[in-house]
Design a protein around this motif. Structure first.
Motif, mmCIF file in Angstrom:
data_model
loop_
_atom_site.group_PDB
_atom_site.id
_atom_site.type_symbol
_atom_site.label_atom_id
_atom_site.label_comp_id
_atom_site.label_asym_id
_atom_site.label_seq_id
_atom_site.Cartn_x
_atom_site.Cartn_y
_atom_site.Cartn_z
ATOM 1 N N ALA A 238 1.074 -1.085 -0.013
ATOM 2 C CA ALA A 238 -0.213 -0.011 0.165
ATOM 3 C C ALA A 238 0.982 1.329 -0.069
ATOM 4 C CB ALA A 238 -0.911 0.101 1.314
ATOM 5 N N ALA A 239 1.910 1.197 0.919
ATOM 6 C CA ALA A 239 2.845 2.432 0.801
ATOM 7 C C ALA A 239 3.653 2.551 -0.358
ATOM 8 C CB ALA A 239 3.824 2.268 2.076
ATOM 9 N N VAL A 240 4.219 1.603 -1.057
ATOM 10 C CA VAL A 240 4.595 1.691 -2.288
ATOM 11 C C VAL A 240 3.751 2.332 -3.339
ATOM 12 C CG1 VAL A 240 6.078 0.572 -4.046
ATOM 13 C CG2 VAL A 240 6.463 -0.063 -1.803
ATOM 14 N N THR A 241 2.654 1.736 -3.188
ATOM 15 C CA THR A 241 1.457 2.321 -4.479
ATOM 16 C C THR A 241 1.534 3.485 -4.325
ATOM 17 O OG1 THR A 241 0.537 -0.295 -4.347
ATOM 18 C CG2 THR A 241 -0.797 1.838 -4.997
ATOM 19 N N GLU A 242 1.151 4.078 -3.060
ATOM 20 C CA GLU A 242 1.012 5.315 -2.904
ATOM 21 C C GLU A 242 2.080 6.417 -3.179
ATOM 22 O OE1 GLU A 242 -1.272 8.782 -2.206
ATOM 23 O OE2 GLU A 242 -1.955 6.918 -2.426
ATOM 24 N N ALA A 243 3.541 5.672 -2.948
ATOM 25 C CA ALA A 243 4.610 6.535 -3.254
ATOM 26 C C ALA A 243 4.599 6.623 -4.857
ATOM 27 C CB ALA A 243 5.644 5.759 -2.652
ATOM 28 N N ILE A 244 4.325 5.470 -5.491
ATOM 29 C CA ILE A 244 4.247 5.660 -6.925
ATOM 30 C C ILE A 244 3.257 6.769 -7.486
ATOM 31 C CG2 ILE A 244 3.671 4.423 -9.111
ATOM 32 C CD1 ILE A 244 5.051 1.903 -7.587
ATOM 33 N N ARG A 245 2.091 6.642 -7.024
ATOM 34 C CA ARG A 245 1.061 7.605 -7.361
ATOM 35 C C ARG A 245 1.459 9.020 -7.159
ATOM 36 N NH1 ARG A 245 -2.972 4.314 -4.355
ATOM 37 N NH2 ARG A 245 -4.487 3.091 -5.992
ATOM 38 N N GLU A 246 2.131 9.431 -6.019
ATOM 39 C CA GLU A 246 2.664 10.482 -5.831
ATOM 40 C C GLU A 246 3.665 11.027 -6.602
ATOM 41 O OE1 GLU A 246 3.788 10.569 -1.570
ATOM 42 O OE2 GLU A 246 1.943 10.695 -0.929
ATOM 43 N N SER A 247 4.692 10.181 -6.894
ATOM 44 C CA SER A 247 5.785 10.319 -7.829
ATOM 45 C C SER A 247 5.077 10.726 -9.462
ATOM 46 C CB SER A 247 6.664 9.169 -7.888
ATOM 47 O OG SER A 247 7.255 9.157 -6.760
#
Length: 260
Positions: A238-247
């Motif tokens: 979940a955290a990695v997915t959100e980091a990708i979205r933000e990037s």
């Protein structure tokens, strides 16, 4: 599941449909990895991103194809496959070996055209300009198996199936040979921004080596670390997915701001 449409569809797997006009995120696996490794990520990012998961030759449905010879050759082949379709907005996301491949693919896109590179997300790998001498590909089969056991990124069931293990070892060894014999060639930095994700206890990447990705772009650079080792993303989906979205959102904003 479906392959990406077009002449070079053996290279890409699209596990989820995307919204019309969605940015394409090209997901590049680690050494020995295959497209389905990114299935959870593709599902989590759909439909806002069109996730194309790369299937390297020499594994699964491409088992009978020639194995990877070098990272540069692989980048050339991928560039040809990716640019066979009309130009599009692209984000490249690579883990471990895939991160270096993303960088080299990004170089080719910016040098030769064929798409608008919005940004590169490099995960679990030191910057290409930080060399380490590594010789895993020269180990015997037991030594190679020991390496992938230590990294804890492979389904343990593979180790219990002798026939399956022997089938995957040639592709794994070829991938390690490609990434370990790769040598960074200095040149112009990427114009596109870079985001780096890394595991805080990854023995294959120091935090300094991960931060050195910032030297390879003239655009913005963002660094994030997560608890865990080389395959930290398995436990922080979940955290990695959100980091990708933000990037990706930051990449799109930067691209829009740069246009006249």
């Amino acid at each position: 599941m479906s392959a990406a449409s077009g002449k070079h569809d053996t290279w890409f797997r699209r596990f989820q449909s995307a919204s019309s006009g969605a940015v394409k995120l090209v997901a590049l696996p680690h050494a020995g990895g295959s497209a389905p490794y990114f299935l959870p990520l593709a599902r989590a990012l759909a439909p806002e991103l069109d996730v194309l998961c790369v299937q390297y030759p020499g594994r699964q449905d491409r088992y009978r194809e020639p194995l990877v010879e070098s990272l540069d050759s692989l980048a050339d082949q991928l560039y040809d496959a990716l640019t066979a379709e009309p130009p599009q907005q692209l984000v490249l996301f690579g883990h471990s070996m895939g991160a270096v491949l993303a960088f080299e693919l990004g170089r080719r896109i910016e040098r030769d055209g064929g798409g608008e590179l919005l940004g590169v997300i490099a995960s679990g790998r030191r910057a290409p300009c930080r060399h380490r001498e590594e010789t895993v590909h020269l180990r015997d089969d037991d030594g190679l198996v020991g390496e992938i056991r230590e990294l804890s990124g492979t389904d343990p069931g593979v180790f219990d199936d002798e026939e399956l293990l022997r089938m995957v070892l040639p592709a794994l060894r070829a991938d390690y040979r490609a990434v370990e014999t790769y040598r960074y060639q200095p040149g112009e930095p990427l114009r596109a921004p870079i985001s780096t994700l890394t595991g805080e206890s990854d023995t294959r990447v120091t935090l300094e080596e991960a931060r050195a990705w910032g030297e390879l772009t003239s655009g913005s650079f963002q660094f994030r670390s997560f608890p865990g080792g080389h395959f930290y993303l398995n436990g922080h989906q979940a955290a990695v997915t959100e980091a990708i979205r933000e990037s990706v959102a930051a990449f799109r904003l930067a691209a829009a701001s740069a246009k006249p």
